[in-house]
Design an enzyme around this catalytic site. Structure first.
Site, short mmCIF file in Angstrom:
data_model
loop_
_atom_site.label_atom_id
_atom_site.label_comp_id
_atom_site.label_asym_id
_atom_site.label_seq_id
_atom_site.Cartn_x
_atom_site.Cartn_y
_atom_site.Cartn_z
CE LYS A 128 21.90 -3.48 20.44
NZ LYS A 128 21.64 -3.86 19.06
CB CYS A 163 -2.45 33.07 26.61
SG CYS A 163 -0.95 33.22 25.63
CE LYS A 186 22.02 9.41 21.27
NZ LYS A 186 21.22 10.60 21.25
CB CYS A 230 -2.23 37.02 25.69
SG CYS A 230 -1.62 36.49 27.30
CE1 TYR A 233 18.49 -1.88 15.80
CE2 TYR A 233 19.92 -0.85 14.18
CZ TYR A 233 18.75 -0.86 14.92
OH TYR A 233 17.85 0.14 14.76
NE ARG A 282 11.30 3.38 17.77
CZ ARG A 282 10.68 4.28 18.51
NH1 ARG A 282 10.14 5.32 17.91
NH2 ARG A 282 10.60 4.17 19.80
CD GLU A 316 25.01 -4.06 17.95
OE1 GLU A 316 24.14 -3.23 17.62
OE2 GLU A 316 24.76 -5.24 18.18
CE LYS A 353 20.98 5.76 19.44
NZ LYS A 353 20.45 6.66 18.44
CE1 TYR A 380 2.48 -3.52 -10.56
CE2 TYR A 380 3.52 -5.68 -10.45
CZ TYR A 380 3.13 -4.50 -9.84
OH TYR A 380 3.39 -4.30 -8.51
CG ASP A 381 -0.94 -1.07 -14.19
OD1 ASP A 381 -0.78 -0.11 -14.97
OD2 ASP A 381 -0.24 -1.23 -13.16
CB CYS A 406 2.21 36.76 27.93
SG CYS A 406 1.98 35.70 26.49
CB SER A 412 13.52 4.65 21.87
OG SER A 412 12.80 4.82 23.06
CG LEU A 413 18.58 1.99 22.36
CD1 LEU A 413 19.83 2.12 21.51
CD2 LEU A 413 18.67 0.74 23.22
CB CYS A 429 1.78 33.45 29.66
SG CYS A 429 0.13 34.02 29.25
CG ASP A 469 21.93 9.99 12.88
OD1 ASP A 469 20.75 9.76 13.22
OD2 ASP A 469 22.40 11.14 12.80
S1 IVH Z 1 19.10 -1.54 19.49
C1 IVH Z 1 15.67 -2.89 21.96
N1 IVH Z 1 21.26 -1.05 18.07
O1 IVH Z 1 18.69 3.94 17.88
C2 IVH Z 1 16.81 -2.50 21.10
N2 IVH Z 1 19.49 0.54 17.98
O2 IVH Z 1 17.82 5.59 20.08
C3 IVH Z 1 16.57 -1.24 20.38
N3 IVH Z 1 19.91 2.43 16.50
O3 IVH Z 1 15.32 3.04 17.74
C4 IVH Z 1 17.51 -0.80 19.41
N4 IVH Z 1 21.90 1.81 15.83
O4 IVH Z 1 16.67 3.13 15.54
C5 IVH Z 1 20.04 -0.61 18.43
N5 IVH Z 1 23.22 -0.77 16.85
C6 IVH Z 1 22.00 -0.33 17.20
C7 IVH Z 1 21.45 0.88 16.70
C8 IVH Z 1 20.19 1.27 17.13
C9 IVH Z 1 20.95 2.73 15.72
C10 IVH Z 1 18.70 3.27 16.64
C11 IVH Z 1 17.38 2.54 16.59
C12 IVH Z 1 16.69 2.87 17.89
C13 IVH Z 1 17.38 4.13 18.27
C14 IVH Z 1 17.26 4.40 19.75
#
Ligand code: IVH
Length: 697
Positions: free
Chosen positions: A307, A449, A331, A428, A243, A155, A132, A134, A49-50, A425, A95-96, A443, A136
């Site tokens: 969504k 500082c 949340k 400083c 997702y 990401r 859906e 969310k 492999y190497d 402060c 992100s959301l 400060c 973690d």
């Molecule tokens: S949708 C444009 N769906 O939450 C759509 N995100 O806080 C973007 N995440 O970066 C994401 N569960 O890492 C989507 N069912 C879900 C999710 C989800 C977890 C995370 C994802 C995103 C973060 C934003």
């Protein structure tokens, strides 16, 4: 295979032969990786492999122009040098936005309806959403070409992630190839996670082996995925819920719900609690039901994501800075715990703000050990009447810094004293002043500082800023304390301090080389990152991007910001005219440039690096690229929000008020003073039809 070719010395190969062999090697090595990691059934010895990898490397060295996008060396070659290779996402990973209550969720829905004008005009048109959980975990993007998994990336900062292809290939339940009907290019995105039970088992094994345990399943998943040694990843039972999608070569669904169905056909794991909702009521029901059984799920979730179901609507809604307008996270309530406040420490931030920090008896809140929490400012401490020695309630919500919520008054010991914020402060000794109308004390030491200077440097190298690999907050502080770095630009002169760094504990030739290479890699930086890195008050990533977009180049921006120091100048007007920048931000920027020392920092940096112009995707065919447009009055066919988004997508700048620099004013019904001002200044005005004609709709 390829036995004959491989006998040919590399320098005797012709281009076509080399290309053919590289292609064959890429396939062959990928197949061996799969056999080894996926099926636990290696087909060849490690040495063979190497040897294959070695051969691949030699050919690439001789024929650099033939290196393939899916080259095996890109993945592991770079890893061997001490990190992951980078992958630029074909579509940014977003992100959301968050909501925390039913009222905020209602606002979100109302915002979507307002943007899609036909929905705001007719309340009876339904707006379906998919709810859906969310998850973690950590998000990844998987790229399939002609149905085969070719790469996987984390990401990262949303634009560029780390290449974890080999690691992802070790996942047991992930399809390596997709059944028929998949588009030629398909990027599937999802959340990688470790189940709670696997997390417990892993920690138990770590404990027995005397190695460090993980704080929570998310950290364990991240630590397991980001392993240079793929075998470690392979030994951890990582999974992924799919997702979302990134680049696709052809449309794959009309609704998000259909998309989830297709994901299942392709054998991705889709969260079984995803649910189609007719409206607010259904969404809240899904939220409550999932929250109620959250503890019983074998994976961590921290909320629900909603969504917009129709994909044509998603596309019209588009994005605002880094988050979609068509989705939002709701949340779950923060988790709380009770503990004792041992002390209150004062931290000095990069702009001098003094923040009281609670030092706590360590306590587990939602699976994470917390020993520090923020107390915000002196008003908050007074309002909650928090005293050293008190028993307090702390809460932690997602990635937010834990906070002290309240005091358990009947547990207060005798002889406590109200907390008094220091008037100087702690770092400083300069007076700590409270600006009029502000709760925070700052400060006044400015550049003198050391705490402020160190924090500024930390910000400068942070993730959204220069993001220099291997140069984190810890090293920056140490270098600063020992005078190796004084200002931002000194970072780019670190190579001259090689000898000094080598004398320090923990540094060797290799690690110094890596550091210097990582710094070199940042000698060219996009304008928006540069602006953000300066750490100007109130200038976060979104504002930095707005500025970069509006001014285009560092010189243009700098000149304009210096001129904006005069609040009567045109430059100041232009600045506050940018939609999203108000007088308060403008003043902070002007104040930054009013300091000679700051200007010197910017110029010193310019002497060390290249600041790349903002590369707005200029569409030459767009009739409004680079034009400044003001919308006023209400439009018939589109909401103001959609019109603005459309104009920006075509490369125009949208301003809030009319000036000589305005190119077009689009006048809707009931327009007021802006239309009048346009007439006075002789700026071209258009009605909605005229606007649509201009942009060719
Ligand atoms: S949708 C444009 N769906 O939450 C759509 N995100 O806080 C973007 N995440 O970066 C994401 N569960 O890492 C989507 N069912 C879900 C999710 C989800 C977890 C995370 C994802 C995103 C973060 C934003």
């Amino acid at each position: 295979m390829n036995g004959n070719l491989r006998r040919i010395a590399v320098d005797q190969l012709t281009d076509p032969e080399a290309a053919a062999e590289l292609a064959a090697l890429a396939d062959e090595l990928a197949a061996h990786d799969r056999a080894y990691y996926q099926d636990d059934a290696p087909a060849i010895s490690d040495a063979d492999y190497d040897a294959l990898r070695q051969r691949n490397q030699e050919i690439e060295t001789h024929f650099p122009h033939l290196v393939r996008a899916d080259s095996p060396s890109k993945r592991v070659g770079a890893a061997a040098a001490g990190g992951f290779a980078k992958i630029t996402h074909a579509q940014p990973m977003l992100s959301l936005g968050n909501v925390f209550s039913e009222a905020e969720l209602l606002d979100f829905i109302a915002g979507v309806r307002r943007f899609l004008k036909e929905l705001s005009d007719d309340e009876s048109i339904p707006l379906e959403m998919v709810a859906e959980p969310k998850i973690d975990g950590l998000s990844v993007s998987l790229r399939y070409e002609k149905g085969a998994l070719v790469s996987a990336a984390t990401r990262g900062d949303g634009m560029v992630g780390e290449d974890v292809t080999r690691n992802v290939m070790t996942f047991k339940d992930l399809p390596q190839s997709l059944a028929g009907g998949a588009p030629d290019i398909l990027e599937v995105r999802g959340e990688v996670y470790l189940s709670k039970s696997d997390f417990r088992a892993l920690n138990e094994a770590q404990r027995q082996a005397g190695i460090k345990t993980f704080a929570n399943p998310r950290n364990a998943a991240a630590g397991s995925l980001r392993q240079l040694d793929t075998e470690i990843t392979a030994a951890r039972p990582l999974k992924m819920f799919a997702y979302a999608w990134g680049e696709v070569s052809e449309p794959i669904a009309e609704t998000h719900w259909q998309f989830l169905e297709r994901l299942k056909e392709w054998k991705f794991e889709v969260n079984p609690r995803a649910q189609l909702c007719a409206g607010l009521e259904d969404m809240m029901a899904a939220y409550e039901a999932t929250n109620a059984m959250r503890a019983g799920l074998d994976y961590d979730i921290d909320g629900m994501v909603y969504k917009v179901n129709r994909i044509d609507w998603q596309q019209r809604l588009g994005f605002v800075s880094r988050a979609p307008r068509w989705a939002v996270a709701h949340k779950f309530p923060a988790e709380r715990a009770v503990t004792v406040l041992k002390d209150i420490e004062i931290q000095v931030g990069r702009t001098g703000t003094l923040t009281p920090v609670a030092k706590l008896e360590p306590v587990t809140v939602g699976g994470v050990v917390v020993s520090n929490a923020t107390l915000h400012n002196e008003d908050e401490i007074a309002r909650k009447d928090v005293r050293i020695g008190d028993t307090v309630v702390v809460q932690r919500a997602g990635d937010v810094i834990p906070q002290v919520v309240e005091v358990v008054k009947d547990k207060r010991p005798k002889k406590t004293e109200a907390f008094v914020m220091p008037k100087t402060c702690p770092e400083c000794g300069s007076p700590a002043v409270q600006d009029e109308g502000e709760v925070a004390r700052r400060c006044s030491g400015g550049f003198t500082c050391p705490a402020q200077a160190a924090e500024k440097l930390k910000h400068f190298v942070s993730r959204g800023a220069f993001d220099i690999e291997g140069l984190g907050a810890k090293h920056i502080t140490a270098f600063f304390e020992d005078g190796i770095i004084e200002t931002e630009a000194d970072i780019f002169r670190l190579a001259e301090k090689r000898a000094e760094i080598l004398e320090r504990e923990g540094w060797g030739d290799q690690s110094v080389d890596n550091l210097i290479n990582a710094i070199e890699a940042r000698r060219s930086v996009p304008l928006e990152r540069f602006i953000y890195a300066l750490g100007i008050r109130q200038v976060g990533q979104a504002t930095a991007r707005l500025l970069a977009k509006s001014y285009g180049s560092i010189d243009h921006w700098k000149e304009a910001m210096i001129a904006a120091g005069d609040a009567d100048s045109e430059a100041y007007l232009d600045l506050t005219n940018i939609d999203g920048i108000g007088p308060s931000v403008a003043e902070d920027i002007a104040a930054y440039f009013a300091h000679k020392r700051n200007l010197a920092v910017v110029e010193d940096l310019q002497s060390q690096l290249t600041v790349e112009d903002f590369d707005a995707p200029i569409d030459a065919s767009s009739p409004v690229a680079g034009k400044t447009i003001v919308f006023t009055g209400s439009l018939e066919r589109m909401s103001r929000g959609e019109a603005k988004a459309k104009a920006e997508a075509l490369g125009a700048k949208v301003a809030g008020s009319v000036s000589k620099k305005t190119d077009y004013v689009v006048v809707g019904a009931d327009a007021g003073s802006k239309a009048k001002k346009a007439a006075e200044l002789g700026v071209t005005t258009l009605d909605e039809e005229g606007w649509r004609a201009l942009i060719g709709e």
